[in-house]
Scaffold this motif. Structure first.
Motif, PDB file in Angstrom:
ATOM      1  N   PHE A   1       0.627  -1.434  -0.396  1.00 52.26           N
ATOM      2  CA  PHE A   1       0.626   0.282  -0.046  1.00 52.26           C
ATOM      3  C   PHE A   1       0.730   1.364  -0.082  1.00 52.26           C
ATOM      4  N   PRO A   2      -0.076   1.898  -0.498  1.00 56.74           N
ATOM      5  CA  PRO A   2       1.491   3.232  -1.405  1.00 56.74           C
ATOM      6  C   PRO A   2       0.971   4.321   0.371  1.00 56.74           C
ATOM      7  N   PRO A   3       1.393   5.249   0.457  1.00 58.57           N
ATOM      8  CA  PRO A   3       1.191   6.124   2.135  1.00 58.57           C
ATOM      9  C   PRO A   3       0.135   6.698   2.140  1.00 58.57           C
ATOM     10  N   ASP A   4      -0.847   7.526   0.751  1.00 63.82           N
ATOM     11  CA  ASP A   4      -1.902   7.706   1.242  1.00 63.82           C
ATOM     12  C   ASP A   4      -3.007   6.759   1.644  1.00 63.82           C
ATOM     13  N   CYS A   5      -2.752   4.938   1.255  1.00 61.35           N
ATOM     14  CA  CYS A   5      -3.497   4.399   1.314  1.00 61.35           C
ATOM     15  C   CYS A   5      -3.713   3.782   2.607  1.00 61.35           C
ATOM     16  N   LEU A   6      -2.461   4.011   3.134  1.00 63.47           N
ATOM     17  CA  LEU A   6      -2.052   3.706   3.961  1.00 63.47           C
ATOM     18  C   LEU A   6      -2.308   4.086   5.579  1.00 63.47           C
ATOM     19  N   GLN A   7      -2.532   5.989   5.476  1.00 62.23           N
ATOM     20  CA  GLN A   7      -3.321   6.398   6.282  1.00 62.23           C
ATOM     21  C   GLN A   7      -5.012   5.745   6.236  1.00 62.23           C
ATOM     22  N   LEU A   8      -4.969   5.889   5.341  1.00 60.78           N
ATOM     23  CA  LEU A   8      -6.647   5.593   4.959  1.00 60.78           C
ATOM     24  C   LEU A   8      -7.312   4.321   5.796  1.00 60.78           C
ATOM     25  N   LEU A   9      -5.907   3.622   6.112  1.00 58.46           N
ATOM     26  CA  LEU A   9      -6.188   1.902   6.449  1.00 58.46           C
ATOM     27  C   LEU A   9      -5.992   2.481   8.698  1.00 58.46           C
TER      28      LEU A   9
ATOM     29  N   GLN B   1       5.376  11.589   4.971  1.00 55.36           N
ATOM     30  CA  GLN B   1       5.714  11.045   4.112  1.00 55.36           C
ATOM     31  C   GLN B   1       5.187  11.913   2.964  1.00 55.36           C
ATOM     32  N   GLY B   2       5.547  12.777   2.912  1.00 49.73           N
ATOM     33  CA  GLY B   2       4.803  13.279   2.140  1.00 49.73           C
ATOM     34  C   GLY B   2       3.331  13.927   1.591  1.00 49.73           C
TER      35      GLY B   2
END
Length: 208
Positions: free
Chosen positions: A69-77, A115-116
């Motif tokens: 998962f990229p950073p944005d998907c990880l934060q959604l998780l 993470q940008g």
């Protein structure tokens, strides 16, 4: 605690402890819970992320390098992981109880920005969650965290270190399942946490 007994107060209060790993969040959250319970108040505690839930298991797999998962998907998780506990949090607050969290909304902003990711977007996606009444930011120098981690490495078993000191981080394929414990395992920079401390959209942020 006396303000918690104000006549007519029906909604509970949510207090979140934030900061770098090993900054003392768990200890302070426990102390607050004990103090509130000593005053006869009912307290419900949450530790995030919760790896025991279905979404938490996916987060754990990503941090062990088993997902991409990229950073944005990880934060959604991460947000979805908190949402798994939203009914319990809302029920406790509605019953006039105190909710104490080890990590909450500010973690996604600090770690995501490191993470940008856009901090405004990180705040937006968390509006589905009850806001914290007070966010306590434990402001500790990364060097102090490194020293504490190094002490744990010298005095604890590897299993103990992995369980209590360092959350698993992504690793390249083919590397050992037991990563070295160094400052590089701490992804959120002190400057990112300082920005969180200045963000007044995080209700009642206090720096300790």
């Amino acid at each position: 605690h006396d303000r918690a007994r104000t006549p007519g107060m029906t909604r509970g209060r949510l207090v979140a402890f934030e900061g770098l790993d090993q900054s003392g969040k768990q200890t302070q959250a426990l102390r607050l819970r004990q103090a509130l319970e000593a005053d006869g108040l009912t307290v419900v505690s949450f530790d995030f992320p919760d790896y025991a839930t279905p979404i938490g298991a996916e987060i754990g797999a990503r941090l062990r390098g088993q997902r991409t998962f990229p950073p944005d998907c990880l934060q959604l998780l991460y947000v979805a992981n908190r949402c798994e506990h939203r009914p319990a949090i809302e029920a406790a607050l509605g019953a006039g109880q105190w909710v104490v969290c080890d990590r909450y909304l500010a973690s996604s902003i600090a770690y995501g920005e490191a993470q940008g990711l856009d901090p405004a977007w990180l705040a937006l996606i968390q509006q589905v969650l009850p806001p914290a009444d007070v966010t306590v930011l434990l402001d500790i120098a990364p060097e102090a965290v490194d020293a504490l981690t190094a002490l744990m490495v010298r005095t604890c078993s590897p299993a103990c270190v992995r369980a209590t000191c360092v959350r698993p981080r992504p690793r390249p394929a083919g590397t050992s399942s037991t990563p070295p414990v160094t400052a590089t395992t701490l992804p959120a920079t002190s400057s990112a946490w300082s920005a969180v401390g200045r963000d007044r959209t995080l209700v009642g942020t206090e720096r300790w």
